[in-house]
Scaffold this active site. Structure first.
Site, PDB file in Angstrom:
ATOM      1  N   PRO A   2       0.742  -1.123   0.155  1.00 54.22           N
ATOM      2  CA  PRO A   2      -0.242  -0.155   0.048  1.00 54.22           C
ATOM      3  C   PRO A   2       0.703   1.260  -0.216  1.00 54.22           C
ATOM      4  O   PRO A   2       1.794   1.324   0.821  1.00 54.22           O
ATOM      5  CB  PRO A   2      -0.849  -0.126   1.144  1.00 54.22           C
ATOM      6  CG  PRO A   2      -0.228  -1.500   1.995  1.00 54.22           C
ATOM      7  CD  PRO A   2       0.796  -2.052   1.365  1.00 54.22           C
ATOM      8  N   GLU A   3       0.429   2.250  -0.780  1.00 53.09           N
ATOM      9  CA  GLU A   3       1.180   3.354  -0.874  1.00 53.09           C
ATOM     10  C   GLU A   3       0.350   4.553  -0.479  1.00 53.09           C
ATOM     11  O   GLU A   3      -0.839   4.162   0.021  1.00 53.09           O
ATOM     12  CB  GLU A   3       1.963   3.650  -2.107  1.00 53.09           C
ATOM     13  CG  GLU A   3       2.758   2.487  -2.614  1.00 53.09           C
ATOM     14  CD  GLU A   3       3.730   3.042  -3.685  1.00 53.09           C
ATOM     15  OE1 GLU A   3       4.116   4.175  -3.923  1.00 53.09           O
ATOM     16  OE2 GLU A   3       4.526   2.318  -4.351  1.00 53.09           O
TER      17      GLU A   3
END
Ligand SMILES: [Zn+2]
Length: 276
Positions: A2-3
């Protein structure tokens, strides 16, 4: 992994479930990964914010009068595979019970972390303590970014350090550098390069947050668990994960190298190293 856009989407999804609620219990069996969570029990969630890839839940005493300062924060890092769900599952690691319901933190690969700290006390988390400005906020100024970029080492690892700007991870670093036509290993950017990169980061991060936001209607229960890097949103990537495919700008096959221990995708024609 996840960014920033994925973490922001998570924040928006869990906010209606947690804001204003009293945390009754946080249960898990890994106190070294989910530190001091007992301190959150009995507190009210008075805010949910985000810094880079960290979720920050502001906690106040449930009896505290309005207007008093927040005293504690619950910090959540999703790691590689963490996410919140309404139903417990095979990979549930933490169960968070409030006066309104239950939320489960699933994390197949167990890189996620939580900690309750005094508000703003990030001494145990150097990345969070040294984190640069949010890329879509007014705090992310072009002049300061250009000044720092002119002295930078290899530009991609520099972006991934989170110091010049927060929340830019592997995917969006590759995409931003492709858009700005800068080689990932370029050092000491010129002012013109740094300005192009600044604009590219704002464009790429803005488009990704918007794409994440557009899927909010699904509700947290349908929140799709990703498998490994990528695959969160239907965002059009130009560089990331496209080694061997023709560049969308010039048609040259994209290449993949390892830079700073991270898989790095770029166009050898559009993104050439400039000799200093
Ligand atoms: Zn190209």
């Amino acid at each position: 992994m996840p960014e920033l856009p994925e973490v922001e989407t998570t924040r928006r999804k869990i906010e209606p479930l947690l804001l204003g609620r009293i945390i009754e219990r946080i249960s898990h069996d890994a106190p070294h990964k989910y530190r001091n969570t007992h301190l959150a029990e009995g507190k009210r969630v008075s805010g949910l914010s985000r810094r880079g890839k960290y979720l920050l839940l502001q906690l106040t005493d449930s009896e505290a009068a309005e207007g008093l300062p927040h005293d504690l924060e619950l910090i959540v890092h999703l790691g590689m595979t963490g996410g919140f769900r309404l139903q417990a599952g095979q990979h549930t690691r933490v169960t968070l019970t409030t006066d309104a319901g239950t939320l489960h933190f699933d994390d197949p690969r167990r890189f996620g972390k939580m900690a309750v700290v005094a508000t703003g006390d990030y001494g145990g988390m150097p990345t969070l303590a040294a984190m640069g400005p949010e890329p879509l906020s007014d705090d992310f100024g072009e002049a300061e970014f250009v000044r720092l970029a002119r002295e930078c080492g290899a530009v991609k690892p520099w972006l991934l350090s989170q110091k010049p700007v927060s929340g830019v991870g592997n995917i969006y670093a590759d995409e931003s550098l492709w858009l700005a036509q800068i080689h990932p290993a370029q050092t000491k950017l010129t002012a013109a390069e740094a300005k192009k990169l600044y604009a590219a980061i704002r464009e790429v991060m803005g488009a990704a947050v918007e794409a994440g936001g557009s899927s909010l209607g699904e509700g947290v229960g349908n929140y799709r668990q990703h498998d490994g890097e990528g695959g969160w949103f239907q965002v059009q990537h130009h560089a990331y994960g496209k080694a061997g495919q023709p560049c969308d700008r010039c048609g040259t096959p994209l290449e993949k190298i390892v830079l700073g221990q991270r898989g790095t995708h770029f166009c050898p024609q559009c993104q050439r190293v400039r000799r200093a």
